[in-house]
Every structure is written in C-alpha cells, then in structure tokens.
Design an enzyme around this catalytic site. Structure first.
Site, PDB file in Angstrom:
ATOM      1  N   ALA A   8      66.362  88.476   2.632  1.00  0.00           N
ATOM      2  CA  ALA A   8      66.969  89.708   2.125  1.00  0.00           C
ATOM      3  C   ALA A   8      67.898  90.330   3.158  1.00  0.00           C
ATOM      4  CB  ALA A   8      65.889  90.705   1.709  1.00  0.00           C
ATOM      5  N   ALA A  10      72.102  90.497   4.500  1.00  0.00           N
ATOM      6  CA  ALA A  10      73.277  91.056   3.826  1.00  0.00           C
ATOM      7  C   ALA A  10      73.628  90.291   2.560  1.00  0.00           C
ATOM      8  CB  ALA A  10      74.462  91.066   4.790  1.00  0.00           C
ATOM      9  N   GLY A  12      71.706  88.030   0.905  1.00  0.00           N
ATOM     10  CA  GLY A  12      70.583  88.056  -0.024  1.00  0.00           C
ATOM     11  C   GLY A  12      70.548  89.359  -0.800  1.00  0.00           C
ATOM     12  N   ASN A  98      75.047  79.017   5.990  1.00  0.00           N
ATOM     13  CA  ASN A  98      76.062  78.574   6.936  1.00  0.00           C
ATOM     14  C   ASN A  98      75.703  77.219   7.525  1.00  0.00           C
ATOM     15  OD1 ASN A  98      77.660  80.878   6.739  1.00  0.00           O
ATOM     16  ND2 ASN A  98      76.673  81.910   8.454  1.00  0.00           N
ATOM     17  N   LYS A 180      84.246  75.775   5.032  1.00  0.00           N
ATOM     18  CA  LYS A 180      83.509  76.925   5.551  1.00  0.00           C
ATOM     19  C   LYS A 180      83.043  76.681   6.981  1.00  0.00           C
ATOM     20  CE  LYS A 180      79.711  80.103   4.665  1.00  0.00           C
ATOM     21  NZ  LYS A 180      78.613  80.503   3.778  1.00  0.00           N
ATOM     22  N   ASN A 184      83.654  79.102  10.197  1.00  0.00           N
ATOM     23  CA  ASN A 184      82.542  79.603  11.010  1.00  0.00           C
ATOM     24  C   ASN A 184      82.658  79.140  12.456  1.00  0.00           C
ATOM     25  OD1 ASN A 184      80.036  79.333   8.368  1.00  0.00           O
ATOM     26  ND2 ASN A 184      81.280  81.075   8.971  1.00  0.00           N
ATOM     27  N   ASN A 188      82.980  82.571  14.538  1.00  0.00           N
ATOM     28  CA  ASN A 188      81.686  83.136  14.947  1.00  0.00           C
ATOM     29  C   ASN A 188      81.438  83.130  16.445  1.00  0.00           C
ATOM     30  OD1 ASN A 188      81.537  83.168  12.166  1.00  0.00           O
ATOM     31  ND2 ASN A 188      79.422  82.476  12.077  1.00  0.00           N
ATOM     32  N   SER A 251      77.189  86.843  11.815  1.00  0.00           N
ATOM     33  CA  SER A 251      75.750  86.588  11.980  1.00  0.00           C
ATOM     34  C   SER A 251      75.411  86.103  13.380  1.00  0.00           C
ATOM     35  CB  SER A 251      75.266  85.577  10.943  1.00  0.00           C
ATOM     36  OG  SER A 251      75.960  84.357  11.072  1.00  0.00           O
TER      37      SER A 251
END
Length: 305
Positions: A8, A10, A12, A98, A180, A184, A188, A251
């Site tokens: 749960a 961001a 989720g 990810n 993706k 990332n 990131n 993240s």
C-alpha cells in the site's frame, strides 16, 4: 470483482483507490499505521476518499480474482510466499513492479504454471501520508503474459481501463519492460545519490550527462539482446519521463532515506548482468550500482551509531 493489492505504497494506493470505485478491494500491508489509516479514512487520492479494506494478514486475500503486486523488488519473495497453494488457478497475478527479476521471484514462490501477467507502468504518485497519495502526470500501463492467457491479460487491461487508467496489452512485453528499466536506470540512482527530486536530471548539466550515459548504455545492452525498444532515442524517452515526474522523490531515494535496501540490483544491476550475458560493457551502470550500495552502507553505519 474481488481484487487484492500487495503493498500500500504510493502506487498501491493509487491503483487501489481507482479500482475501489467499482470493485471489492483489499490491500495487504505490513505497516500497521497504514492499515489503521485506511480502515479509518479509506484510500485518499487527490483529496477524494474511497472505502477499501486493508490488512496485515495474507489469508484475507486468498479468495481474490486478481492479485496486484506493488512491493519493492527486494520484497517480492517475502510478500508472495504466504500465497503458496492458496490462490485459485484462475486468479490472475499482476506485477507492475520496477526492475527485472520479479517474474522469476514470483514463480519461485508460487510455481511456474501460475496465471502471471507482467506489466510496465508509467503511472506515478506522491505519498502524502498513510493511505494518502497524489497522482502525478498521466501515465499508461502495458501488460503482457508471463504465464497468463491472452484472455486473462485482456481482462486485467479492461479492469484497469474501467478504473480510469490507460491500459493495453502487448504480445511481447519485453520491449516495454526494458523501456521502463532504462528510464529507472537513468533517473533513480542519479537523483537518489544527489538527494534531489527526479527533475535534477534536467536542471543539472552534470546529472543529465550521467543519466544520458546510463540510458544509452542500457539501450545498447537491449539492442545487443535484440529487444526492440518502444522508442528510437533513449535519452528523449528518459527526458519525457522526467518531465512528468520532475517533482517526485523516486523510490530509490526514499529507500536510502528510510535505511532499507534499494532496488538497484534489480535496475542498474540487471543492466550489468544482462550486459555480461550479451558481451556489452556497462561501466556507468556498474559504477552507479556500486555508489548506491556504498550509500546504503553509510546509512546503515549511521543508524547503528
């Protein structure tokens, strides 16, 4: 439809909120404060609250028809292990996580014959509090089979579309996963090491040059593996993602601040591993992965003193 969401955070919260408009949604989350907040206030996105259930007990999700996995790649094995032999063979399991390696982790836990769909999403959300988020930008989600039937993938895509997301399916999901992954890998670690939001990749010339080199290097690996990327210029694609998420702390930065292991081995580390298999050198991704691990060690030492 009964829908389970593992994690749960961001995303989720965002997906759970949208799906809860017309479905019975239950979220599995280990952090008690988040479970309590959802029980009290529902899921809140962009100021709108919707009722949903949350629990720390995996057994409350055993009867779901679709199970979305939104945990960090580092937590995949732990998070799905309670579902061994507990889900219906018809339950569609959907990973929108990810990095690379989540398919293997889920199948290691649940078996190789599960109805698994792997997806790449550019949806982004900013956590405002427990069970609270703000959607950032207007992303899209592409799903492909990693064991799920075409009908199951189409069913999940329709489910997401009915919830207001842009969703589609692809016969070969690898190009989208690598697209993706490249974004990332470029964004990131750079913003995480600089402790700045994603936008630093565009506002700082040196950060941008490192990110561009990371993206190009990862794209070279994909090309060597004959994966047809969904774009011709990796840096232009990365820039478009940064423009959409410029204000976000990604993240990896969140994990460094929280003192927990990052997903760098599943992102830059995955590029390095694939490069070795394809006989492509990856010095930028290897260096950034090492620097992130060094920062992880620094945070661990700081926490112990």
């Amino acid at each position: 439809m009964r829908i389970g969401i593992v994690g749960a955070g961001a995303l989720g919260t965002l997906f759970g909120h949208r799906l809860a408009a017309g479905n019975d949604v239950v979220l599995l989350e280990q952090r008690r404060e988040i479970v309590d907040a959802i029980a009290r206030d529902g899921l809140q996105v962009d100021g709108e609250s919707r009722a949903a259930r949350a629990t720390t007990e995996a057994r409350e999700l055993f009867g779901v028809q679709v199970l979305f996995v939104f945990v960090r790649a580092t937590d995949t094995l732990r998070a799905v292990r309670p579902f061994v032999n507990e889900l219906s063979p018809a339950t569609a399991i959907v990973s929108l996580q990810n990095g690379l390696g989540n398919e293997e982790a889920i199948k290691t836990s649940l078996g190789s014959t599960i109805s698994l769909a792997i997806g790449a999403t550019t949806e982004s959300a900013l956590t405002l509090g427990p069970g609270q988020a703000r959607r950032v930008g207007d992303g899209s989600t592409v799903l492909g089979s990693a064991g799920a039937s075409p009908e199951a993938c189409n069913r999940v895509a329709r489910l997401l579309a009915d919830a207001g997301f842009r969703a589609s399916t692809a016969y070969d999901i690898r190009p989208h996963l690598w697209g993706k992954l490249i974004a990332n890998a470029a964004i990131n670690p750079v913003s995480a090491l600089l402790e700045r939001p994603n936008g630093v990749v565009l506002t700082d010339v040196y950060a941008g040059e490192v990110a561009r080199s990371l993206a190009q290097e990862a794209a070279t690996v994909a090309n060597a593996m004959r994966i047809p990327l969904p774009f011709t210029d990796p840096w232009s694609y990365v820039r478009s993602i940064v423009e959409q998420t410029a204000e976000l702390d990604n993240s990896m930065l969140y994990d460094l601040r929280s003192g927990v292991p990052t997903e760098v081995d599943f992102i830059n580390g995955a590029v390095v591993a694939a490069g070795r298999r394809a006989a492509v050198t990856t010095p930028y991704n290897e260096t950034l992965a090492a620097l992130v691990h060094a920062r992880e060690g620094t945070r661990e030492r700081d926490a112990s003193t």
